[in-house]
Design a protein around this motif. Structure first.
Motif, PDB file in Angstrom:
ATOM      1  N   LEU A 122      10.990  -1.387   0.620  1.00 29.46           N
ATOM      2  CA  LEU A 122      11.335  -1.155  -0.792  1.00 29.46           C
ATOM      3  C   LEU A 122      11.536  -2.484  -1.516  1.00 29.46           C
ATOM      4  CD1 LEU A 122      11.972   0.837  -3.079  1.00 29.46           C
ATOM      5  CD2 LEU A 122      14.330   0.930  -2.247  1.00 29.46           C
ATOM      6  N   ASP A 123      12.281  -3.415  -0.881  1.00 28.10           N
ATOM      7  CA  ASP A 123      12.483  -4.744  -1.498  1.00 28.10           C
ATOM      8  C   ASP A 123      11.140  -5.416  -1.781  1.00 28.10           C
ATOM      9  OD1 ASP A 123      15.265  -4.656  -1.423  1.00 28.10           O
ATOM     10  OD2 ASP A 123      15.336  -5.445   0.627  1.00 28.10           O
ATOM     11  N   ASN A 124      10.241  -5.326  -0.809  1.00 30.46           N
ATOM     12  CA  ASN A 124       8.932  -5.966  -0.982  1.00 30.46           C
ATOM     13  C   ASN A 124       8.164  -5.345  -2.150  1.00 30.46           C
ATOM     14  OD1 ASN A 124       9.323  -7.731   1.149  1.00 30.46           O
ATOM     15  ND2 ASN A 124       8.451  -6.331   2.662  1.00 30.46           N
ATOM     16  N   LEU A 125       8.306  -4.032  -2.309  1.00 30.61           N
ATOM     17  CA  LEU A 125       7.632  -3.357  -3.429  1.00 30.61           C
ATOM     18  C   LEU A 125       8.227  -3.820  -4.760  1.00 30.61           C
ATOM     19  CD1 LEU A 125       7.529   0.160  -1.756  1.00 30.61           C
ATOM     20  CD2 LEU A 125       5.497  -1.162  -2.397  1.00 30.61           C
ATOM     21  N   PHE A 126       9.549  -3.997  -4.788  1.00 29.71           N
ATOM     22  CA  PHE A 126      10.202  -4.525  -6.006  1.00 29.71           C
ATOM     23  C   PHE A 126       9.750  -5.961  -6.253  1.00 29.71           C
ATOM     24  CE2 PHE A 126      14.102  -1.624  -5.190  1.00 29.71           C
ATOM     25  CZ  PHE A 126      13.584  -0.624  -5.997  1.00 29.71           C
ATOM     26  N   ASP A 127       9.762  -6.771  -5.177  1.00 28.64           N
ATOM     27  CA  ASP A 127       9.406  -8.190  -5.319  1.00 28.64           C
ATOM     28  C   ASP A 127       8.008  -8.339  -5.919  1.00 28.64           C
ATOM     29  OD1 ASP A 127      11.797  -8.763  -4.168  1.00 28.64           O
ATOM     30  OD2 ASP A 127      10.992  -9.394  -2.220  1.00 28.64           O
ATOM     31  N   ARG A 128       7.086  -7.467  -5.483  1.00 28.82           N
ATOM     32  CA  ARG A 128       5.703  -7.528  -5.974  1.00 28.82           C
ATOM     33  C   ARG A 128       5.545  -6.871  -7.338  1.00 28.82           C
ATOM     34  NH1 ARG A 128       0.946  -8.883  -3.490  1.00 28.82           N
ATOM     35  NH2 ARG A 128       1.366  -9.877  -1.510  1.00 28.82           N
ATOM     36  N   ARG A 173       6.705   2.248 -12.259  1.00 34.57           N
ATOM     37  CA  ARG A 173       5.516   1.925 -11.462  1.00 34.57           C
ATOM     38  C   ARG A 173       4.680   0.912 -12.230  1.00 34.57           C
ATOM     39  NH1 ARG A 173       8.334   6.584 -10.507  1.00 34.57           N
ATOM     40  NH2 ARG A 173       7.372   8.105  -9.145  1.00 34.57           N
ATOM     41  N   SER A 174       4.094  -0.026 -11.511  1.00 39.36           N
ATOM     42  CA  SER A 174       3.215  -1.003 -12.160  1.00 39.36           C
ATOM     43  C   SER A 174       1.853  -0.388 -12.435  1.00 39.36           C
ATOM     44  CB  SER A 174       3.043  -2.224 -11.264  1.00 39.36           C
ATOM     45  OG  SER A 174       2.200  -1.892 -10.182  1.00 39.36           O
ATOM     46  N   GLY A 175       1.071  -1.088 -13.231  1.00 35.66           N
ATOM     47  CA  GLY A 175      -0.301  -0.647 -13.493  1.00 35.66           C
ATOM     48  C   GLY A 175      -1.104  -0.541 -12.214  1.00 35.66           C
ATOM     49  N   ALA A 176      -0.887  -1.482 -11.294  1.00 31.47           N
ATOM     50  CA  ALA A 176      -1.631  -1.445 -10.024  1.00 31.47           C
ATOM     51  C   ALA A 176      -1.249  -0.198  -9.227  1.00 31.47           C
ATOM     52  CB  ALA A 176      -1.337  -2.710  -9.213  1.00 31.47           C
ATOM     53  N   PHE A 177       0.051   0.077  -9.155  1.00 27.86           N
ATOM     54  CA  PHE A 177       0.513   1.271  -8.436  1.00 27.86           C
ATOM     55  C   PHE A 177      -0.125   2.514  -9.067  1.00 27.86           C
ATOM     56  CE2 PHE A 177       3.260   4.668  -7.123  1.00 27.86           C
ATOM     57  CZ  PHE A 177       3.801   4.290  -5.904  1.00 27.86           C
ATOM     58  N   GLU A 178      -0.081   2.580 -10.398  1.00 21.69           N
ATOM     59  CA  GLU A 178      -0.642   3.740 -11.095  1.00 21.69           C
ATOM     60  C   GLU A 178      -2.138   3.879 -10.873  1.00 21.69           C
ATOM     61  OE1 GLU A 178       2.233   5.514 -11.546  1.00 21.69           O
ATOM     62  OE2 GLU A 178       0.966   6.369 -13.117  1.00 21.69           O
ATOM     63  N   SER A 179      -2.827   2.740 -10.739  1.00 27.82           N
ATOM     64  CA  SER A 179      -4.277   2.835 -10.544  1.00 27.82           C
ATOM     65  C   SER A 179      -4.584   3.542  -9.223  1.00 27.82           C
ATOM     66  CB  SER A 179      -4.928   1.447 -10.601  1.00 27.82           C
ATOM     67  OG  SER A 179      -4.630   0.696  -9.431  1.00 27.82           O
ATOM     68  N   GLY A 232      -1.648  -3.251   2.988  1.00 23.73           N
ATOM     69  CA  GLY A 232      -1.035  -4.429   2.372  1.00 23.73           C
ATOM     70  C   GLY A 232      -0.746  -4.234   0.894  1.00 23.73           C
ATOM     71  N   LEU A 233       0.087  -5.122   0.348  1.00 27.20           N
ATOM     72  CA  LEU A 233       0.564  -4.965  -1.030  1.00 27.20           C
ATOM     73  C   LEU A 233      -0.416  -5.520  -2.061  1.00 27.20           C
ATOM     74  CD1 LEU A 233       4.386  -5.716  -0.622  1.00 27.20           C
ATOM     75  CD2 LEU A 233       3.140  -3.575  -0.307  1.00 27.20           C
ATOM     76  N   ASP A 234      -1.466  -6.180  -1.584  1.00 18.24           N
ATOM     77  CA  ASP A 234      -2.479  -6.715  -2.491  1.00 18.24           C
ATOM     78  C   ASP A 234      -3.692  -5.786  -2.494  1.00 18.24           C
ATOM     79  OD1 ASP A 234      -4.367  -8.102  -3.881  1.00 18.24           O
ATOM     80  OD2 ASP A 234      -4.405  -9.854  -2.541  1.00 18.24           O
ATOM     81  N   LEU A 235      -3.832  -5.014  -3.550  1.00 11.50           N
ATOM     82  CA  LEU A 235      -4.905  -4.001  -3.612  1.00 11.50           C
ATOM     83  C   LEU A 235      -6.293  -4.615  -3.460  1.00 11.50           C
ATOM     84  CD1 LEU A 235      -2.542  -2.289  -4.642  1.00 11.50           C
ATOM     85  CD2 LEU A 235      -4.024  -1.440  -6.458  1.00 11.50           C
TER      86      LEU A 235
END
Ligand code: ATP
Ligand code: ZN
Ligand code: MG
Length: 322
Positions: free
Chosen positions: A28-34, A48-54, A306-309
């Motif tokens: 969760l922290d990593n998701l916030f950090d990003r 949610r960020s635009g990337a998450f929403e995409s 990974g957190l980088d789409l």
């Protein structure tokens, strides 16, 4: 299981004995950090960020592609439903602890002054709020049943619906996969027991293929709903004994407790009886639904790829973003 997940999930033994080391960052922290999820101060309530929403939108489209040829009728309801329908649905029998109701201020000017005084004093200001006619939707299919019932008897072939809604469940948690407000995509089938069970089989196969094509490790497991209290234990046991609910689980927060990303539910005649939904021959309709947790599948993808789409495997990106 991919290597980065298993090593992430192991206790950081070396760090645990070194007091000076910073506490390991949670998923969760990593998701916030990003910036993929955005803190609101409430566990389970996130931006949610635009990337998450995409990714959420891509998953929604992918589900539509897979189910598209079936001719489901698409309906979209807002994330609130009529309180009268909610009361009749039986939700409070099984899940009083998860329900969320909408309350509004219904006082006069003197009450308003008291409300503001309470607010200033840091006291409870909600006493003059009263329940409205709206309850937060607990599952995407709940607003559908009264609408279907009002149309009269089902046609011979039964009916198939395509739904998506934000849903509310009061289950605050530090696991990012257990949100209080999240989106559920569903297909709902109404008809004979044979028709609705065939639908569920079809989606067990399709859902498994969809998730494994996305590169996610998974297992299909028998499951039960989180019924409240001691009576709930019996309902849960009965649900398992009759194989009414299956979940497609993916390890996201941990290997030991994988996360239900899809669920496959056979309600028998529960909603048919509750709402008076009749088959073409007049007998009570059976229903089943398949639910996709859009945030949960997104989180499973972020966990495993990974957190980088942009760095996700090309074939996964192709399926989602074509
Ligand atoms: P769980 O077993 O994790 O409590 P559930 O069995 O209550 O979930 P369902 O009622 O079957 O879940 O809901 C359908 C789908 O909605 C689930 O498969 C899941 O993907 C998603 N979902 C359920 N609860 C949550 C939540 N709190 N946050 C995010 N997604 C959820
Ligand atoms: Zn449903
Ligand atoms: Mg469950």
């Amino acid at each position: 299981m991919d290597q980065s997940l298993s090593s992430d999930l192991l206790p950081a033994a070396a760090e645990a004995i070194d007091d000076a080391a910073p506490a390991p960052r949670s998923f969760l922290d990593n998701l916030f950090d990003r910036g993929l999820l955005i803190r609101t101060g409430v566990d389970g309530l996130y931006g949610r960020s635009g990337a998450f929403e995409s990714v959420v939108e891509a998953l929604d489209r992918l589900v539509s592609r897979i189910g598209g040829a079936d001719g489901a009728e698409a309906l979209r309801f807002p994330p609130g439903m009529a309180r009268s329908s909610f009361e009749r649905s039986g939700y409070l029998k099984g899940f009083p602890h998860l329900a969320g109701t909408v309350h509004s201020f219904c006082g006069n000017e003197a009450d308003h002054a008291r409300l503001l005084a309470c607010l200033d004093a840091g006291e409870d200001w909600t006493a003059k709020q009263a329940a409205t006619d709206i309850v937060l939707t607990p599952a995407a299919c709940y607003p559908l049943y009264p609408v279907a019932a009002a149309r009269g008897r089902l046609p011979e072939g039964g009916l198939l619906f395509d739904l998506q809604s934000y849903c509310f469940r009061h289950e605050p948690s530090l696991e990012p996969t257990r949100m209080q407000l999240f989106r559920m995509r569903e297909y709902v089938r109404m008809g004979t027991p044979e028709q609705v069970l065939a639908f569920r089989e079809l989606w067990l196969t399709r859902g498994t293929k969809m998730m494994s094509d996305l590169g996610l490790p998974l297992a299909i497991d028998p499951a039960n709903d989180p019924f409240f209290g001691r009576a709930g234990k019996m309902l849960a046991n009965n649900q398992r004994a009759q194989a009414l609910k299956f979940e497609l689980n993916v390890p996201v927060n941990s290997e030991d407790k994988p996360t239900a990303c899809l669920s496959f539910n056979y309600h028998q005649d529960h909603f048919g009886t509750t709402w008076g939904i009749a088959q073409a021959d007049g007998s009570v309709a059976h229903t089943a639904c398949v639910g996709f947790g859009l945030e949960r599948i997104t989180l499973a993808l972020l966990r495993h790829h990974g957190l980088d789409l942009d760095a996700w495997p090309a074939d996964v990106r192709a399926q989602l973003f074509g």
